[in-house]
Design a protein around this motif. Structure first.
Motif, short mmCIF file in Angstrom:
data_model
loop_
_atom_site.label_atom_id
_atom_site.label_comp_id
_atom_site.label_asym_id
_atom_site.label_seq_id
_atom_site.Cartn_x
_atom_site.Cartn_y
_atom_site.Cartn_z
N PRO A 198 0.80 -1.23 0.00
CA PRO A 198 0.00 0.00 0.00
C PRO A 198 0.83 1.28 0.00
N ALA A 199 1.99 1.26 0.65
CA ALA A 199 2.81 2.48 0.70
C ALA A 199 3.37 2.85 -0.67
N ASP A 200 3.45 1.88 -1.58
CA ASP A 200 4.06 2.12 -2.89
C ASP A 200 3.04 2.45 -3.98
N PHE A 201 1.75 2.28 -3.68
CA PHE A 201 0.73 2.43 -4.70
C PHE A 201 -0.37 3.38 -4.26
N VAL A 202 -1.04 3.97 -5.25
CA VAL A 202 -2.29 4.68 -5.02
C VAL A 202 -3.35 4.01 -5.89
N ALA A 203 -4.60 4.23 -5.56
CA ALA A 203 -5.71 3.68 -6.34
C ALA A 203 -6.57 4.82 -6.89
N GLU A 204 -7.19 4.55 -8.03
CA GLU A 204 -8.16 5.46 -8.62
C GLU A 204 -9.34 4.63 -9.10
N TRP A 205 -10.51 5.22 -9.16
CA TRP A 205 -11.65 4.54 -9.74
C TRP A 205 -11.45 4.39 -11.24
N LYS A 206 -11.89 3.28 -11.78
CA LYS A 206 -11.85 3.06 -13.23
C LYS A 206 -13.23 3.41 -13.78
N TRP A 207 -13.31 4.55 -14.45
CA TRP A 207 -14.60 5.07 -14.89
C TRP A 207 -15.03 4.45 -16.22
N ASP A 208 -16.33 4.37 -16.43
CA ASP A 208 -16.90 3.69 -17.60
C ASP A 208 -17.08 4.68 -18.75
N GLY A 209 -15.94 5.12 -19.32
CA GLY A 209 -15.96 6.00 -20.48
C GLY A 209 -14.96 5.48 -21.49
N ILE A 210 -14.29 6.40 -22.22
CA ILE A 210 -13.20 5.98 -23.10
C ILE A 210 -11.96 6.82 -22.78
N ARG A 211 -10.83 6.19 -22.82
CA ARG A 211 -9.55 6.85 -22.54
C ARG A 211 -9.25 7.83 -23.68
N VAL A 212 -8.85 9.04 -23.31
CA VAL A 212 -8.54 10.07 -24.31
C VAL A 212 -7.29 10.84 -23.91
N GLN A 213 -6.75 11.53 -24.91
CA GLN A 213 -5.65 12.46 -24.69
C GLN A 213 -6.06 13.80 -25.29
N ALA A 214 -5.95 14.85 -24.51
CA ALA A 214 -6.32 16.19 -24.96
C ALA A 214 -5.05 17.03 -25.09
N SER A 215 -4.93 17.73 -26.22
CA SER A 215 -3.70 18.48 -26.48
C SER A 215 -4.04 19.85 -27.06
#
Length: 527
Positions: A218-235
């Motif tokens: 646990p000290a080496d990791f963080v968690a995030e929710w995995k949301w039900d959308g699509i992965r994107v990159q904005a530039s």
């Protein structure tokens, strides 16, 4: 064109990934420019002709092939390009076959009225394999078992350049990729994409296994929710604003509300969602906006786009990808607090102190409509591809129903001789109280080659009606279908749409009348 046709033909009949790589690497090494550049574009979906080729083919065949013969042949062969290439009347023509580059550039420059004459001339000068390759090229439906990434991997294999470096410059280039091939051949420096709004290869995760989960500190990791959308990159760089899908496709036109909110000088990684009143809408709502070139004002209002941000890759001219995740996260939070761009927020970090605490969070994901959890090393740099040991995804377990096979359709490519695409349904009561099947999903994977042969035999021996290439099947075979979630859908007769359905098991043993009812699916909808 002859060398390109030979390449496609061999790729279509070569199942081995390594053999496909060698075939492509040899072609890129030997083919001249710009032929190899156009071949690369075709293999990576980089060519798009705004011409109604299917209608043109049909009109051209009317004067050359009996229409009844064509329909019967198409139904048997299962592939339009292959059917036309075999039926096209052979002509003895001493003219050499066209070059690939000549075909592409002629079509791009021609008026639509000129296309039929050009096509007929090329088809007359090609053999059956060449005609097939030409038609595949023009319709954009190669289906030879090659993904864009595999083609780029072949470039790396041929040139000796790292795949990550090829990915880094890829989206700043256009067919026929002269600058790319000059660099790969050692004749020029790498193409310069600095300061441009181009796609940067994403860092991806691995599905976590039980043994890996127990090894998480646990000290080496963080968690995030995995949301039900699509992965994107904005530039937003150099005055250009772009929104890219995880594969690098530019989807800016479908999400102008999101794109216009981006401040200058930034590259962001996140999840594209539809949000209403601070709540994430079902994935089916997001689908209403995907694959659109433009979007109406009413759609912008009823289905507002939103990016839940995960990572900050560039800030100004500074490349942050080499920093640890914790440092990038701090920079992301500070950047967002300064700019507060509309249609964005920052994904919450979930600190945890034990694996049992993490398991409790994961177990409650389905009730909240969340896909699961992401686990990220605090010291992880942002590495293109899928590096091991850095990021893990822990998706909630798939849901299952038993559904009845209703329709089957021939596949494409290697599966063109088999009924391999299956539509399945669930029972519901009619007004008279009698049960009827209504379609709830469609899938073409989840079974072995041997099971495919058994399913094809079942379809042929239990067909009750046919509609062109589609057969209606006697309702006797049950599939155990796995899926991620189910949503309401006005476009389907059943009123529901399944997310990512796949055949988990063939229930040869189960009577069809014992399959699930539609109420089972509607009861799983999370509004």
């Amino acid at each position: 064109m002859k060398a390109f046709a030979a390449l496609l033909d061999r790729l279509a009949y070569t199942p081995s990934r390594n053999d496909k790589l060698k075939l492509m690497a040899d072609y890129f090494a030997s083919a001249p420019d710009p032929d190899r550049g156009y071949a690369l574009a075709a293999l990576t979906d980089g060519l798009f002709f705004r011409v109604p080729f299917r209608r043109i083919f049909a009109e051209m065949l009317e004067t050359r092939v009996d229409p009844v013969l064509f329909r019967l042949s198409r139904d048997y062969v299962g592939d339009t390009a292959e059917t036309i290439s075999l039926l096209w009347p052979a002509r003895k023509d001493d003219a050499p076959p066209p070059r690939l580059a000549d075909v592409v550039e002629a079509v791009q420059a021609a008026d639509k009225s000129e296309i039929p004459v050009l096509l007929a001339g090329w088809l007359d000068r090609l053999d059956a394999t060449g005609r097939w390759a030409l038609l595949k090229l023009l319709t954009g439906a190669l289906r030879v078992g090659v993904s864009a990434r595999l083609a780029k991997t072949a470039l790396a294999q041929w040139s000796g350049k790292p795949l990550a470096e090829i990915e880094e410059v890829w989206h700043g280039l256009a067919p026929p990729y002269a600058a790319l091939f000059a660099w790969l051949a050692g004749d020029a420096p790498p193409p310069d994409t600095a300061g441009k709004a181009v796609f940067r290869p994403l860092m991806l995760s691995h599905a976590i296994e039980d043994r890996e989960l127990t090894g998480i500190t646990p000290a080496d990791f963080v968690a995030e929710w995995k949301w039900d959308g699509i992965r994107v990159q904005a530039s937003h760089h150099g005055g250009e604003k772009r929104l890219f899908s995880r594969t690098g496709d530019d989807i800016s036109g479908a999400f102008p509300d999101v794109v216009e909110a981006l401040p200058e000088g930034v590259v962001l990684d996140g999840e594209l969602l539809v949000m209403r009143g601070g709540e994430v809408a079902p994935f089916n709502d997001l689908q209403q906006r995907l694959n659109r070139k433009t979007v109406s004002a009413s759609m912008l209002k009823s289905h507002p786009g939103h990016i839940r941000l995960y990572d900050l890759l560039f800030e100004g001219d500074e490349d942050l990808r080499g920093l640890p995740f914790e440092d990038r996260r701090a920079r992301l939070e500070a950047w967002h607090a300064e700019h507060i761009p509309q249609h964005t927020d920052v994904s919450d970090i979930i600190d945890f102190t034990s694996i049992s605490e993490l398991e409790s969070l994961w177990a409650g994901a389905r009730e909240t409509g969340i896909e699961g959890l992401m686990l990220k090393r605090r010291d992880s740099p942002y590495i293109a591809g899928r590096p091991k040991g850095h990021w893990y995804k822990w998706k909630r377990a798939p849901q299952m129903i038993d559904a009845v096979l209703m329709y089957a359709q021939r596949g494409s490519g290697k599966r063109s001789s088999y009924y391999s695409d299956y539509t399945f349904g669930a029972w519901r009561a009619t007004k008279t109280g009698e049960p009827e099947l209504v379609p709830v999903g469609k899938s073409y994977f989840g079974f072995t080659d041997e099971e495919l042969k058994q399913l094809d035999s079942f379809v042929r021996s239990h067909t009750v009606d046919s509609f062109g290439p589609v057969r209606q099947v006697e309702p006797k075979l049950v599939f155990e279908v796995a899926f991620d979630s189910v949503h309401r859908s006005a476009r389907h007769k059943s009123g529901v749409a399944m997310r990512f359905p796949r055949i988990h098991r063939i229930r040869w043993d189960k009577p069809a009348e014992e399959a699930d009812r539609l109420e089972t699916l509607t009861g799983l909808i999370v509004d």
